[in-house]
Motif scaffolding. Structure first.
Motif, PDB file in Angstrom:
ATOM      1  N   TYR A   1      -8.237 -10.644   8.591  1.00  0.00           N
ATOM      2  CA  TYR A   1      -8.170 -10.117   7.025  1.00  0.00           C
ATOM      3  C   TYR A   1      -6.545 -10.036   6.733  1.00  0.00           C
ATOM      4  CZ  TYR A   1      -8.107  -5.197   8.636  1.00  0.00           C
ATOM      5  OH  TYR A   1      -7.665  -3.937   9.062  1.00  0.00           O
TER       6      TYR A   1
ATOM      7  N   THR B   1      -3.537  -7.740   4.933  1.00  0.00           N
ATOM      8  CA  THR B   1      -3.233  -6.443   4.735  1.00  0.00           C
ATOM      9  C   THR B   1      -1.938  -6.666   4.169  1.00  0.00           C
ATOM     10  OG1 THR B   1      -1.747  -6.214   6.887  1.00  0.00           O
ATOM     11  CG2 THR B   1      -4.068  -5.501   6.883  1.00  0.00           C
TER      12      THR B   1
ATOM     13  N   LYS C   1      -4.166  -9.640   9.598  1.00  0.00           N
ATOM     14  CA  LYS C   1      -4.345  -8.777  10.742  1.00  0.00           C
ATOM     15  C   LYS C   1      -5.729  -9.231  11.503  1.00  0.00           C
ATOM     16  CE  LYS C   1      -4.953  -3.900  12.341  1.00  0.00           C
ATOM     17  NZ  LYS C   1      -4.829  -2.512  11.747  1.00  0.00           N
TER      18      LYS C   1
ATOM     19  N   LYS D   1     -15.586   4.951  13.053  1.00  0.00           N
ATOM     20  CA  LYS D   1     -14.945   5.690  11.791  1.00  0.00           C
ATOM     21  C   LYS D   1     -13.848   4.623  11.096  1.00  0.00           C
ATOM     22  CE  LYS D   1     -12.483   9.999  10.702  1.00  0.00           C
ATOM     23  NZ  LYS D   1     -12.040  11.186  11.417  1.00  0.00           N
ATOM     24  N   GLU D   2     -13.084   3.879  11.983  1.00  0.00           N
ATOM     25  CA  GLU D   2     -12.344   2.962  11.438  1.00  0.00           C
ATOM     26  C   GLU D   2     -12.924   1.999  10.633  1.00  0.00           C
ATOM     27  OE1 GLU D   2      -8.501   1.975  14.081  1.00  0.00           O
ATOM     28  OE2 GLU D   2     -10.290   2.628  15.499  1.00  0.00           O
TER      29      GLU D   2
ATOM     30  N   GLN E   1     -15.568   2.113   9.095  1.00  0.00           N
ATOM     31  CA  GLN E   1     -16.119   2.805   7.852  1.00  0.00           C
ATOM     32  C   GLN E   1     -14.993   2.646   6.821  1.00  0.00           C
ATOM     33  OE1 GLN E   1     -19.102   3.735   6.838  1.00  0.00           O
ATOM     34  NE2 GLN E   1     -20.106   2.787   8.494  1.00  0.00           N
ATOM     35  N   SER E   2     -13.800   3.176   7.514  1.00  0.00           N
ATOM     36  CA  SER E   2     -12.798   3.763   6.317  1.00  0.00           C
ATOM     37  C   SER E   2     -11.792   2.316   5.908  1.00  0.00           C
ATOM     38  CB  SER E   2     -11.846   4.752   7.060  1.00  0.00           C
ATOM     39  OG  SER E   2     -11.196   4.065   8.150  1.00  0.00           O
ATOM     40  N   GLN E   3     -11.648   1.459   7.153  1.00  0.00           N
ATOM     41  CA  GLN E   3     -10.921   0.165   6.634  1.00  0.00           C
ATOM     42  C   GLN E   3     -11.593  -1.268   6.249  1.00  0.00           C
ATOM     43  OE1 GLN E   3      -8.023   0.008   9.952  1.00  0.00           O
ATOM     44  NE2 GLN E   3      -7.862   2.108  10.060  1.00  0.00           N
ATOM     45  N   ILE E   4     -12.699  -1.256   6.862  1.00  0.00           N
ATOM     46  CA  ILE E   4     -13.568  -2.641   6.765  1.00  0.00           C
ATOM     47  C   ILE E   4     -14.774  -2.563   5.986  1.00  0.00           C
ATOM     48  CG2 ILE E   4     -14.433  -4.571   8.118  1.00  0.00           C
ATOM     49  CD1 ILE E   4     -11.408  -3.949   8.960  1.00  0.00           C
TER      50      ILE E   4
ATOM     51  N   LYS F   1     -14.920  -2.596   1.934  1.00  0.00           N
ATOM     52  CA  LYS F   1     -13.791  -3.344   1.398  1.00  0.00           C
ATOM     53  C   LYS F   1     -13.353  -4.961   1.952  1.00  0.00           C
ATOM     54  CE  LYS F   1     -11.516   1.340   1.664  1.00  0.00           C
ATOM     55  NZ  LYS F   1     -12.678   2.078   2.368  1.00  0.00           N
ATOM     56  N   GLU F   2     -13.350  -5.014   3.165  1.00  0.00           N
ATOM     57  CA  GLU F   2     -13.072  -6.416   3.586  1.00  0.00           C
ATOM     58  C   GLU F   2     -14.256  -7.150   3.974  1.00  0.00           C
ATOM     59  OE1 GLU F   2     -10.370  -7.721   3.540  1.00  0.00           O
ATOM     60  OE2 GLU F   2      -9.152  -5.768   3.032  1.00  0.00           O
TER      61      GLU F   2
ATOM     62  N   SER G   1     -13.081   2.069  -2.590  1.00  0.00           N
ATOM     63  CA  SER G   1     -11.790   1.303  -2.371  1.00  0.00           C
ATOM     64  C   SER G   1     -10.716   1.220  -3.237  1.00  0.00           C
ATOM     65  CB  SER G   1     -12.255  -0.468  -2.339  1.00  0.00           C
ATOM     66  OG  SER G   1     -12.758  -0.619  -3.627  1.00  0.00           O
TER      67      SER G   1
END
Length: 359
Positions: A74, A76, A81, A91-92, A94-97, A100-101, A130
């Motif tokens: 995706y 950044t 990345k 957790k990552e 949930q928070s980053q992907i 959102k992605e 987001s």
């Protein structure tokens, strides 16, 4: 050069149950390129949904990922990345992907929507997740924009309503709007038209197709009905008993199917122009995946099965450079087996219709 958004390698997923360990996904591999719609097709229980849950970071208490990689690429602020979604923490994800992605549209919109909240609040919460710094004016504008994006005309009225005040098709459009709120690069649709009548089903499919084209979205589309994906998918993976048994472009699967299971799925698609007393079905049921699978899992239901099917699992035989099928019938030593007559006639008809549409 084709840009790969998602690459799954040898994914194996098991579920611990009181009856034994269910081998839900038995080593599948495939790619999703930018702007493509890849369909996962097969009967209920063949591992379609179980294979995409790890992409979303959804881990059930009894789920064990035995092996595999889920490489997601995706954009950044610092460029592209690539991460293995199985190696970063939930957790990552949930928070980053997630959201959102990568976003997901489920079968029943009422499981995704809160019955006690108005539509505008539910979409607004997804937008803020987001984009936390968005101001009130921009947020209101974005909510209306998303409602209109999914083909709802009276957005000002609809945003003030509760889910139960909307039709099934309208609710599914709202779920799609929420999924699009974070501008994802990958959208997973898990049986998004099941339970809708045929007319509404067609409209939702066209909506997903239009959004995919306009946004250059990559889509994974899960369904038990091959007929649903005919006009929406770029590539099709036919799944049976936790494995991909045939893979190819939509044209490969519809015009030149090679696996007897794919033949059965295609024959089961109703044709309003054909006069038949009863719809063809695939006899038998999927195997008990708490037990080791010996040979080809489809062999007990396959009227074309060879002796070797009951002893050894077939490899993926190459039909062409983008079409493969795991059936011993494609071995050079196998006897020649003709495609079922009804299906052959239907394929010839589909080819003629495709040629007419292309003129």
């Amino acid at each position: 050069m084709t840009e790969t958004v998602l690459e799954i390698k040898n994914l194996q997923v098991e579920y611990h149950t009181e009856h034994g360990d269910v081998q839900a996904v038995r080593g599948i591999s495939y790619k999703v390129n930018k702007g493509e719609t890849v369909a996962l097709v097969g009967e209920s229980g063949c591992g379609k949904s179980a294979s995409v849950k790890p992409i979303m970071g959804e881990k059930e208490a009894n789920q064990v990922i035995k092996s595999g990689e889920i490489n997601f690429t995706y954009q950044t602020e610092n460029g592209q990345k690539t991460v293995d979604l199985l190696k970063i923490s939930p957790k990552e994800v949930q928070s980053q992907i997630k959201g959102k992605e990568i976003a997901m549209v489920f079968q029943d919109p009422m499981t995704s929507l809160d019955p006690t909240m108005k539509i505008e609040k539910q979409i607004a919460e997804a937008v803020k997740a987001s984009n936390p710094k968005i101001n009130k004016e921009q947020l209101n504008k974005r909510v209306l924009e998303l409602i209109e994006t999914v083909g709802i005309q009276n957005a000002e009225v609809v945003k003030k309503q509760y889910p139960h005040q909307l039709s099934g098709g309208m609710r599914q459009r709202i779920v799609i709007a929420i999924a699009l709120s974070g501008n994802p690069s990958l959208l997973i649709c898990d049986e998004p038209t099941t339970g809708l009548d045929v007319t509404i089903q067609a409209k939702i499919l066209n909506l997903i197709k239009d959004i995919q084209k306009s946004r250059k979205l990559s889509v994974i589309f899960i369904t038990h009905n091959l007929g649903v994906v005919a006009n929406i998918a770029t590539n099709v993976n036919v799944m049976y008993a936790g494995k991909i048994v045939e893979t190819g472009t939509t044209e490969d699967i519809f015009f030149d199917p090679r696996h007897p299971y794919t033949w059965g799925l295609l024959e089961s698609v109703p044709d309003v122009n054909e006069s038949v007393k009863e719809l063809p079905t695939i006899a038998g049921t999927i195997p008990d995946l708490t037990q080791p699978v010996v040979g080809d899992a489809f062999a007990p239901r396959n009227k074309y099965a060879l002796n070797i099917d009951f002893k050894e699992q077939p490899p993926m035989f190459e039909v062409n450079d983008h079409h493969y099928a795991a059936t011993w019938l494609l071995d050079k030593r196998a006897p020649k087996v003709e495609i079922p007559t009804v299906l052959k006639r239907r394929i010839e008809k589909m080819k003629k219709e495709a040629e007419t549409d292309g003129e």
